[in-house]
Design a protein around this motif. Structure first.
Motif, PDB file in Angstrom:
ATOM      1  N   ARG A 180     150.955  14.706 -39.057  1.00 55.64           N
ATOM      2  CA  ARG A 180     150.281  14.852 -40.346  1.00 55.64           C
ATOM      3  C   ARG A 180     150.983  15.978 -41.094  1.00 55.64           C
ATOM      4  NH1 ARG A 180     145.642  16.648 -41.099  1.00 55.64           N
ATOM      5  NH2 ARG A 180     144.759  17.108 -39.060  1.00 55.64           N
ATOM      6  N   VAL A 181     151.443  15.664 -42.295  1.00 55.92           N
ATOM      7  CA  VAL A 181     152.136  16.646 -43.132  1.00 55.92           C
ATOM      8  C   VAL A 181     151.425  16.714 -44.477  1.00 55.92           C
ATOM      9  CG1 VAL A 181     154.321  17.352 -44.161  1.00 55.92           C
ATOM     10  CG2 VAL A 181     154.329  16.004 -42.038  1.00 55.92           C
ATOM     11  N   ASN A 182     150.952  17.905 -44.836  1.00 57.96           N
ATOM     12  CA  ASN A 182     150.285  18.116 -46.111  1.00 57.96           C
ATOM     13  C   ASN A 182     150.792  19.418 -46.735  1.00 57.96           C
ATOM     14  OD1 ASN A 182     148.225  15.844 -46.322  1.00 57.96           O
ATOM     15  ND2 ASN A 182     147.708  16.684 -44.308  1.00 57.96           N
ATOM     16  N   GLY A 183     150.329  19.711 -47.930  1.00 66.60           N
ATOM     17  CA  GLY A 183     150.827  20.896 -48.607  1.00 66.60           C
ATOM     18  C   GLY A 183     149.756  21.630 -49.400  1.00 66.60           C
ATOM     19  N   VAL A 184     150.054  22.890 -49.698  1.00 73.21           N
ATOM     20  CA  VAL A 184     149.239  23.701 -50.603  1.00 73.21           C
ATOM     21  C   VAL A 184     150.191  24.267 -51.651  1.00 73.21           C
ATOM     22  CG1 VAL A 184     147.793  25.746 -50.871  1.00 73.21           C
ATOM     23  CG2 VAL A 184     147.558  24.315 -48.828  1.00 73.21           C
ATOM     24  N   ARG A 185     149.934  23.965 -52.905  1.00 76.18           N
ATOM     25  CA  ARG A 185     150.764  24.484 -54.002  1.00 76.18           C
ATOM     26  C   ARG A 185     149.965  25.507 -54.794  1.00 76.18           C
ATOM     27  NH1 ARG A 185     151.939  23.870 -59.476  1.00 76.18           N
ATOM     28  NH2 ARG A 185     154.167  23.919 -60.005  1.00 76.18           N
ATOM     29  N   VAL A 186     150.538  26.683 -54.967  1.00 78.73           N
ATOM     30  CA  VAL A 186     149.896  27.761 -55.714  1.00 78.73           C
ATOM     31  C   VAL A 186     150.680  27.993 -56.998  1.00 78.73           C
ATOM     32  CG1 VAL A 186     149.142  30.169 -55.650  1.00 78.73           C
ATOM     33  CG2 VAL A 186     149.172  28.818 -53.540  1.00 78.73           C
ATOM     34  N   ALA A 217     142.688  27.328 -47.238  1.00 77.32           N
ATOM     35  CA  ALA A 217     143.155  25.983 -47.598  1.00 77.32           C
ATOM     36  C   ALA A 217     144.126  25.460 -46.542  1.00 77.32           C
ATOM     37  CB  ALA A 217     143.818  26.015 -48.973  1.00 77.32           C
ATOM     38  N   VAL A 218     145.021  26.329 -46.072  1.00 79.96           N
ATOM     39  CA  VAL A 218     145.971  25.933 -45.029  1.00 79.96           C
ATOM     40  C   VAL A 218     145.240  25.586 -43.739  1.00 79.96           C
ATOM     41  CG1 VAL A 218     147.894  26.697 -43.593  1.00 79.96           C
ATOM     42  CG2 VAL A 218     147.845  27.299 -46.031  1.00 79.96           C
ATOM     43  N   MET A 219     144.272  26.417 -43.365  1.00 79.43           N
ATOM     44  CA  MET A 219     143.518  26.178 -42.131  1.00 79.43           C
ATOM     45  C   MET A 219     142.758  24.857 -42.191  1.00 79.43           C
ATOM     46  SD  MET A 219     144.145  28.644 -39.975  1.00 79.43           S
ATOM     47  CE  MET A 219     142.770  28.737 -38.814  1.00 79.43           C
ATOM     48  N   TYR A 220     142.249  24.521 -43.366  1.00 78.13           N
ATOM     49  CA  TYR A 220     141.569  23.235 -43.525  1.00 78.13           C
ATOM     50  C   TYR A 220     142.529  22.082 -43.234  1.00 78.13           C
ATOM     51  CZ  TYR A 220     139.868  19.093 -45.951  1.00 78.13           C
ATOM     52  OH  TYR A 220     139.517  17.800 -46.252  1.00 78.13           O
ATOM     53  N   LEU A 221     143.748  22.178 -43.757  1.00 78.41           N
ATOM     54  CA  LEU A 221     144.720  21.106 -43.542  1.00 78.41           C
ATOM     55  C   LEU A 221     145.200  21.052 -42.095  1.00 78.41           C
ATOM     56  CD1 LEU A 221     146.786  21.351 -46.838  1.00 78.41           C
ATOM     57  CD2 LEU A 221     145.117  19.610 -46.203  1.00 78.41           C
ATOM     58  N   PHE A 222     145.179  22.180 -41.402  1.00 78.40           N
ATOM     59  CA  PHE A 222     145.517  22.184 -39.980  1.00 78.40           C
ATOM     60  C   PHE A 222     144.381  21.618 -39.121  1.00 78.40           C
ATOM     61  CE2 PHE A 222     148.799  25.851 -40.140  1.00 78.40           C
ATOM     62  CZ  PHE A 222     149.851  24.956 -40.062  1.00 78.40           C
ATOM     63  N   SER A 223     143.163  21.653 -39.628  1.00 72.16           N
ATOM     64  CA  SER A 223     141.997  21.300 -38.820  1.00 72.16           C
ATOM     65  C   SER A 223     141.783  19.789 -38.757  1.00 72.16           C
ATOM     66  CB  SER A 223     140.739  21.958 -39.393  1.00 72.16           C
ATOM     67  OG  SER A 223     140.294  21.275 -40.558  1.00 72.16           O
ATOM     68  N   SER A 224     140.923  19.380 -37.841  1.00 71.00           N
ATOM     69  CA  SER A 224     140.584  17.959 -37.708  1.00 71.00           C
ATOM     70  C   SER A 224     139.736  17.470 -38.871  1.00 71.00           C
ATOM     71  CB  SER A 224     139.834  17.725 -36.387  1.00 71.00           C
ATOM     72  OG  SER A 224     138.644  18.490 -36.345  1.00 71.00           O
ATOM     73  N   GLU A 225     139.176  18.388 -39.658  1.00 74.69           N
ATOM     74  CA  GLU A 225     138.354  17.995 -40.799  1.00 74.69           C
ATOM     75  C   GLU A 225     139.178  17.314 -41.896  1.00 74.69           C
ATOM     76  OE1 GLU A 225     136.262  21.481 -42.021  1.00 74.69           O
ATOM     77  OE2 GLU A 225     135.121  21.628 -40.165  1.00 74.69           O
ATOM     78  N   SER A 226     140.485  17.507 -41.854  1.00 76.02           N
ATOM     79  CA  SER A 226     141.348  16.885 -42.872  1.00 76.02           C
ATOM     80  C   SER A 226     142.124  15.703 -42.296  1.00 76.02           C
ATOM     81  CB  SER A 226     142.334  17.921 -43.424  1.00 76.02           C
ATOM     82  OG  SER A 226     143.220  18.365 -42.415  1.00 76.02           O
ATOM     83  N   LYS A 227     141.603  15.089 -41.238  1.00 75.02           N
ATOM     84  CA  LYS A 227     142.353  14.044 -40.534  1.00 75.02           C
ATOM     85  C   LYS A 227     142.660  12.829 -41.408  1.00 75.02           C
ATOM     86  CE  LYS A 227     138.263  11.861 -38.427  1.00 75.02           C
ATOM     87  NZ  LYS A 227     137.632  11.498 -37.146  1.00 75.02           N
ATOM     88  N   ALA A 228     141.921  12.651 -42.509  1.00 69.59           N
ATOM     89  CA  ALA A 228     142.180  11.507 -43.388  1.00 69.59           C
ATOM     90  C   ALA A 228     143.314  11.782 -44.373  1.00 69.59           C
ATOM     91  CB  ALA A 228     140.919  11.154 -44.171  1.00 69.59           C
ATOM     92  N   LEU A 229     143.816  13.021 -44.392  1.00 70.95           N
ATOM     93  CA  LEU A 229     144.864  13.389 -45.345  1.00 70.95           C
ATOM     94  C   LEU A 229     146.233  13.402 -44.680  1.00 70.95           C
ATOM     95  CD1 LEU A 229     143.145  16.380 -47.227  1.00 70.95           C
ATOM     96  CD2 LEU A 229     143.121  13.935 -47.816  1.00 70.95           C
TER      97      LEU A 229
END
Length: 237
Positions: A180-186, A217-229
């Motif tokens: 799973r690869v996602n991003g945070v843009r500031v 925000a990064v921790m959310y994307l690392f967590s299982s809570e964001s598994k749909a992303l």
């Protein structure tokens, strides 16, 4: 973040590619507090910091790695440190903070575009050999943009931002399942008209946003809570 998600980080191995940046440092601390083994990288040419010692004081195993060369050679050195220490990697945070970069002022556009984009691609692809065996390998790309376009550095920052956004979208297919690869843009505030602001304000956060907010925000994307992303980017602007 739920208690279940926090426990899920226990004994995960996490690599943060710039522990000298405020956002990378904040995320490394959050990972450490949740029980992850953290490798914090000091990028080539960056000033040494004491954050790894701070994490050790929390009772969490943490080590420092240093890019003693620029480009691919320095990244290979870091990956070898991770391999020797743990032989595996679960979480990768690609930090692309231009504050610590030695920018070639004769070609700031090309320099920013090359350095920031290359770092994300090389770390993501070269860490694959340590992540392939893991059940839930996750990569988050943390990158920055400018709300205005008033200098070659703004242009380089925004060009790299666009390139990293496209990398974030395409890396899941390139790396394959179960990545799973996602991003945070500031996006920084437009402070160019304020003569009291120096170059270190390049990444000044939007009003009310600090490094801990970015880390969450990064921790959310690392967590299982964001598994749909997967291949998605959260915007902080």
């Amino acid at each position: 973040m739920s208690v279940t998600s926090q426990h899920a980080f226990s004994e995960k191995v996490a690599l943060v590619t710039d522990i000298t940046s405020a956002d990378g440092r904040a995320t490394a601390m959050q990972l450490a507090l949740c029980g992850a083994f953290v490798i914090g990288v000091r990028p080539f040419g960056a000033v040494a910091t004491a954050e790894v010692e701070t994490m050790r004081e929390l009772g969490t195993l943490a080590i420092a790695a240093e890019e003693s060369d620029s480009g691919e050679a320095g990244i290979e050195q870091v990956i070898e440190v991770v391999n020797e220490a743990f032989g595996r990697l679960d979480l990768l945070l690609n930090c692309t903070d231009p504050f610590g970069l030695k920018i070639d002022q004769s070609r700031p556009f090309q320099n920013l575009l090359e350095k920031l984009t290359e770092s994300v691609f090389l770390y993501s692809t070269k860490c694959k050999r340590l992540m392939d065996s893991r059940p839930s390998p996750r990569i988050v790309n943390l990158f920055y943009g400018s709300n205005g376009l008033k200098s070659a550095e703004d242009a380089g920052l925004n060009a790299s931002s666009g390139a990293i956004l496209e990398l974030t979208k395409s890396l899941p297919e390139y790396l394959g399942r179960p990545y799973r690869v996602n991003g945070v843009r500031v996006s920084r505030c437009d402070l160019d008209n304020d003569e009291s602001i120096d170059r270190e304000s390049l990444l000044r956060k939007p009003l009310g946003i600090d490094a801990d907010d970015v880390a969450r925000a990064v921790m959310y994307l690392f967590s299982s809570e964001s598994k749909a992303l997967n291949g998605n980017v959260l915007e902080i602007s």
